[in-house]
Design a protein around this motif. Structure first.
Motif, PDB file in Angstrom:
ATOM      1  N   PHE B 101      -6.200  10.773  -0.011  1.00 50.17           N
ATOM      2  CA  PHE B 101      -5.163   9.872   0.487  1.00 50.17           C
ATOM      3  C   PHE B 101      -5.784   8.567   0.992  1.00 50.17           C
ATOM      4  O   PHE B 101      -5.272   7.480   0.708  1.00 50.17           O
ATOM      5  N   LEU B 102      -6.897   8.677   1.715  1.00 52.59           N
ATOM      6  CA  LEU B 102      -7.562   7.461   2.206  1.00 52.59           C
ATOM      7  C   LEU B 102      -8.051   6.609   1.042  1.00 52.59           C
ATOM      8  O   LEU B 102      -7.999   5.387   1.078  1.00 52.59           O
ATOM      9  N   TYR B 103      -8.515   7.261   0.002  1.00 52.78           N
ATOM     10  CA  TYR B 103      -8.967   6.497  -1.159  1.00 52.78           C
ATOM     11  C   TYR B 103      -7.768   5.895  -1.912  1.00 52.78           C
ATOM     12  O   TYR B 103      -7.781   4.720  -2.276  1.00 52.78           O
ATOM     13  N   ASP B 104      -6.745   6.698  -2.129  1.00 54.32           N
ATOM     14  CA  ASP B 104      -5.584   6.232  -2.900  1.00 54.32           C
ATOM     15  C   ASP B 104      -4.890   5.050  -2.223  1.00 54.32           C
ATOM     16  O   ASP B 104      -4.423   4.132  -2.896  1.00 54.32           O
ATOM     17  N   THR B 105      -4.808   5.086  -0.893  1.00 56.40           N
ATOM     18  CA  THR B 105      -4.133   3.993  -0.195  1.00 56.40           C
ATOM     19  C   THR B 105      -4.961   2.714  -0.285  1.00 56.40           C
ATOM     20  O   THR B 105      -4.442   1.631  -0.080  1.00 56.40           O
ATOM     21  N   PHE B 106      -6.233   2.836  -0.585  1.00 53.30           N
ATOM     22  CA  PHE B 106      -7.020   1.645  -0.904  1.00 53.30           C
ATOM     23  C   PHE B 106      -6.809   1.253  -2.365  1.00 53.30           C
ATOM     24  O   PHE B 106      -6.379   0.152  -2.687  1.00 53.30           O
ATOM     25  N   SER B 107      -7.084   2.190  -3.269  1.00 54.28           N
ATOM     26  CA  SER B 107      -7.185   1.830  -4.684  1.00 54.28           C
ATOM     27  C   SER B 107      -5.852   1.328  -5.224  1.00 54.28           C
ATOM     28  O   SER B 107      -5.805   0.411  -6.039  1.00 54.28           O
ATOM     29  N   CYS B 108      -4.773   1.912  -4.734  1.00 52.13           N
ATOM     30  CA  CYS B 108      -3.463   1.509  -5.216  1.00 52.13           C
ATOM     31  C   CYS B 108      -3.203   0.025  -4.928  1.00 52.13           C
ATOM     32  O   CYS B 108      -2.819  -0.737  -5.820  1.00 52.13           O
ATOM     33  N   ASP B 170     -12.616   2.769   6.931  1.00 53.60           N
ATOM     34  CA  ASP B 170     -12.586   1.304   6.914  1.00 53.60           C
ATOM     35  C   ASP B 170     -13.691   0.627   6.108  1.00 53.60           C
ATOM     36  O   ASP B 170     -13.603  -0.554   5.834  1.00 53.60           O
ATOM     37  N   GLU B 171     -14.715   1.397   5.737  1.00 54.03           N
ATOM     38  CA  GLU B 171     -15.769   0.751   4.938  1.00 54.03           C
ATOM     39  C   GLU B 171     -15.185   0.163   3.653  1.00 54.03           C
ATOM     40  O   GLU B 171     -15.579  -0.915   3.196  1.00 54.03           O
ATOM     41  N   ILE B 172     -14.214   0.874   3.119  1.00 55.85           N
ATOM     42  CA  ILE B 172     -13.661   0.506   1.814  1.00 55.85           C
ATOM     43  C   ILE B 172     -12.898  -0.822   1.852  1.00 55.85           C
ATOM     44  O   ILE B 172     -12.733  -1.485   0.831  1.00 55.85           O
ATOM     45  N   ILE B 173     -12.450  -1.225   3.062  1.00 54.25           N
ATOM     46  CA  ILE B 173     -11.784  -2.530   3.146  1.00 54.25           C
ATOM     47  C   ILE B 173     -12.639  -3.542   3.921  1.00 54.25           C
ATOM     48  O   ILE B 173     -12.158  -4.602   4.311  1.00 54.25           O
ATOM     49  N   LYS B 195      -5.738  -4.552   3.424  1.00 55.16           N
ATOM     50  CA  LYS B 195      -5.899  -3.827   4.687  1.00 55.16           C
ATOM     51  C   LYS B 195      -4.556  -3.599   5.382  1.00 55.16           C
ATOM     52  O   LYS B 195      -4.245  -2.489   5.809  1.00 55.16           O
ATOM     53  N   GLU B 196      -3.767  -4.657   5.445  1.00 54.42           N
ATOM     54  CA  GLU B 196      -2.477  -4.551   6.146  1.00 54.42           C
ATOM     55  C   GLU B 196      -1.559  -3.533   5.499  1.00 54.42           C
ATOM     56  O   GLU B 196      -1.016  -2.652   6.150  1.00 54.42           O
ATOM     57  N   ILE B 202      -0.724   4.282   5.728  1.00 53.12           N
ATOM     58  CA  ILE B 202      -1.359   5.408   6.412  1.00 53.12           C
ATOM     59  C   ILE B 202      -0.547   5.779   7.654  1.00 53.12           C
ATOM     60  O   ILE B 202      -0.270   6.959   7.906  1.00 53.12           O
ATOM     61  N   LYS B 203      -0.138   4.768   8.391  1.00 53.34           N
ATOM     62  CA  LYS B 203       0.611   5.005   9.626  1.00 53.34           C
ATOM     63  C   LYS B 203       1.924   5.744   9.319  1.00 53.34           C
ATOM     64  O   LYS B 203       2.271   6.736   9.968  1.00 53.34           O
ATOM     65  N   ALA B 204       2.622   5.261   8.305  1.00 49.87           N
ATOM     66  CA  ALA B 204       3.917   5.861   7.969  1.00 49.87           C
ATOM     67  C   ALA B 204       3.757   7.328   7.569  1.00 49.87           C
ATOM     68  O   ALA B 204       4.541   8.191   7.990  1.00 49.87           O
ATOM     69  N   VAL B 205       2.739   7.605   6.771  1.00 52.15           N
ATOM     70  CA  VAL B 205       2.564   8.985   6.303  1.00 52.15           C
ATOM     71  C   VAL B 205       2.120   9.895   7.449  1.00 52.15           C
ATOM     72  O   VAL B 205       2.623  11.016   7.593  1.00 52.15           O
TER      73      VAL B 205
END
Lengths: 312, 251, 94
Positions: B101-108, B170-173, B195-196, B202-205
């Protein structure tokens, strides 16, 4: 209608090649035979994922890795189709898993052999999938509708499996001396277990006669085994590999290859739990299932809560 | 090489895809239920597919006659520029899910921006990958919610994974010199923008999953510069074994 | 409480313009998951553009024992088929 009449009607349908469907009347023994055969087949698919999954992370190129992943994933899919077909006969998938994990249910003994080198991925695709396809194609016409339909889907998807296996072997055989050695070694280890995949000889096969009568099976074990040897030997020659059987010889008169005696002692040993990997395979399946229990429960609990919230 | 920075920029994302794809590939045959085994393998396949597209492009830019496999199989850990998040072990299903999930919310959101890249090739890889990651994010997000909202045990387990992985999010962003130059040149994206959106998602999920957002914003870093966790060495030992043991062969 | 996820029947439209067709079944905890699972299991080779899932217990089916009364009566109603009507060959556009 009394049972004798129902049975007569059932037998007529079988004779006329009319498919039997889940809610149709069927003899108890037919149902049990199907459950046994289809679940064994399903178990073989998912246990069969393990020896190959073993090499996915080590696949030597990204192309091979993708193909290996897709192939092993297909096996999960095939297991799933077959379990579904089995469930139409009134059993739960979870109960079938329980039988597998307890050692009560059988699966194809070939998957109790270890995959030791990359060439084993080639040999499995070529020989094991080759043998499986030979077994499975006639099952697309099995008398039980859901089984036959699942097999149609399985066979359609499997057609790439054997080709990718043979391509791996071909690449190795065109490669370095070490690669050729790897390929020959894999053939040496997988040849006999592949022949055993067709099951005991016709005279020792206790289920064959009844299954042929019910058209769950269309050819005997020995017929299919002979066919496999006949098509595979030239394929080995094309690779420049030697089939590890000193008695292998073309018989002009029969129009078939003669081949050596299978070591049935080994076969029955592996079936009864003494293969090199029986314990590891079951342990891997069981631990995946047990470690997943909390996940499955969570999904159920969430679904219930969601339904309640919706109703409120 | 025409453009070293572009090469480096592509390698960062290619390595993310490959290493996470490899991690998920470890799970094939061991999923909690057949249907989810198939689902994680699908994601693994998508990621390896994306990695290949990026490596192929990078190899062309490099102009050394190398292939995707040379880049994947013949570089050592310090050459890999993936973030530490993707090399973290699979752990239990909850950890696999939250890492995903942390990766997907970046990559998407990353691909959503990269689709507008001035580099057509990158834009087209991004467009294809974006469709895939949209589905991944839906899948992993749904599972975070399911596990968070499910039973007491699942809630506690995934909360623990959230806590464990939080410092890797956070490294990813985080912006490094390669990202900066890429954005300036027009083929890279603004990580600030991503990032935003990402943080909101992430917060919503987490909220819907009734999970607690951990305190603290410490971020482990190093992957993007080639300084990895101990895990990567083992991943590469596995991944590269045959190419290293039998150099120069066709497979 | 370790109960089986319910069984769902999966129907897939292979391309726009065609009916959804039954392709098989699978297990899922809820409808959303069933659709995702159906996508992952049954459309890996581009087999579909639309998915329906129905929990298996919600399907009502006719009883095969009633087959004779259900389906036999339709067999002799030949006048429902266009070939029942004798018309001259010269007649066009009909």
């Amino acid at each position: 209608m009394d049972t004798a009449l129902l049975e007569q009607h059932f037998n007529e349908k079988i004779d006329q090649d009319i498919r039997i469907e889940p809610k149709d009347w069927m003899p108890d023994h037919y149902r049990k035979t199907l459950i046994r055969q289809i679940s064994q087949h399903a178990h073989s698919e998912i246990v069969g994922m393990l020896p190959e999954a073993n090499w996915i992370t080590r696949a030597p190129s990204l192309r091979r890795k993708a193909a290996a992943l897709a192939k092993v994933q297909d096996e999960a899919g095939h297991g799933l189709y077959l379990y579904s077909a089995c469930e139409t006969l009134g059993v739960d998938r979870d109960d079938l898993f329980a039988d597998l994990h307890s050692g009560k249910a059988k699966y194809s003994s070939i998957f109790n052999y270890p995959t030791l080198t990359w060439a084993d991925m080639g040999a499995i695709g070529w020989l094991v999938d080759g043998a499986a396809i030979m077994n499975q194609v006639p099952l697309c016409r099995a008398s039980y509708g859901p089984y036959a339909r699942a097999m149609v889907r399985v066979c359609k998807e499997e057609s790439f499996h054997q080709r990718q296996g043979y391509e791996i072997m071909l690449t190795l055989c065109n490669g370095s001396d070490e690669q050729k050695k790897m390929a020959q070694d894999a053939l040496n280890r997988w040849w006999w277990p592949s022949l055993m995949m067709f099951g005991p000889t016709d005279k020792d096969s206790k289920h064959t006669e009844q299954s042929m009568r019910w058209r769950i099976k269309r050819f005997t074990n020995d017929e299919l085994r002979q066919k496999f040897v006949d098509v595979t030997v030239p394929q080995a020659e094309l690779l420049g590999l030697t089939v590890p059987d000193k008695d292998l010889k073309w018989n002009e008169e029969r129009g078939h290859y003669d081949f050596g005696e299978i070591d049935w002692k080994e076969f029955f040993n592996v079936i009864s739990g003494n293969g090199p990997c029986n314990k590891q395979r079951i342990e891997a399946r069981k631990s995946a299932w047990d470690n997943g229990a909390w996940v499955r429960e969570a999904a159920n609990a969430h679904a219930e809560k969601k339904a309640k919230r919706k109703a409120a | 090489m025409q453009d070293q920075n572009k090469f480096n920029y592509i390698i960062q994302q290619a390595d993310n895809c490959l290493i996470l794809g490899q991690r998920l590939a470890e799970l094939c045959g061991h999923g909690p239920v057949l249907e989810q085994d198939i689902a994680t393998t699908n994601i693994s396949l998508d990621l390896i597919g994306q990695a290949r597209l990026f490596y192929q492009y990078a190899a062309e830019l490099q102009e050394e006659g190398k292939t995707e496999d040379d880049l994947a199989y013949l570089r050592d850990a310090w050459d890999f520029k993936n973030v530490l998040l993707v090399e973290q072990p699979n752990g239990d299903f909850g950890k696999t899910i939250f890492r995903q999930f942390l990766y997907d919310t970046f990559s998407c959101y990353f691909y959503e921006e990269l689709m507008k890249s001035s580099d057509e090739r990158l834009a087209s890889i991004a467009a294809k990958s974006h469709k895939e990651t949209l589905y991944h994010m839906k899948w992993s997000g749904d599972w975070v919610i399911r596990l968070g909202d499910g039973t007491e045990e699942s809630h506690n387990r995934i909360q623990q994974s959230v806590n464990e992985l939080w410092s890797y999010k956070d490294e990813i962003i985080s912006v490094n010199a390669v990202d900066q130059e890429a954005e300036k040149a027009g083929y890279g994206v603004s990580l600030e923008l991503i990032k935003e959106k990402r943080n909101e998602k992430i917060k919503a999920v987490l909220e819907e999953a009734t999970l607690t957002t951990p305190e603290g914003d410490y971020a482990h870093k190093g992957g993007k510069e080639g300084t990895h966790s101990e895990h990567l060495g083992f991943i590469l030992a596995d991944l590269q074994f045959l190419q290293r043991a039998y150099p120069g062969n066709e497979w | 409480m370790n109960k089986n996820w319910p069984l769902w029947e999966v129907f897939i439209r292979s391309k726009a313009g065609l009916n959804h067709k039954h392709v098989g079944s699978l297990h899922a905890a809820d409808a959303d998951m069933a659709i995702q699972n159906a996508r992952d299991v049954y459309t890996r080779r581009n087999e579909g553009v639309s998915i329906w899932v129905v929990e298996s217990t919600n399907i009502a089916a006719s009883d095969p024992a009633d087959s004779d009364q259900m389906y036999e009566p339709a067999k002799d109603k030949v006048y429902r088929h266009p070939t029942f009507y004798n018309l001259p060959d010269e007649l066009k556009h009909m």
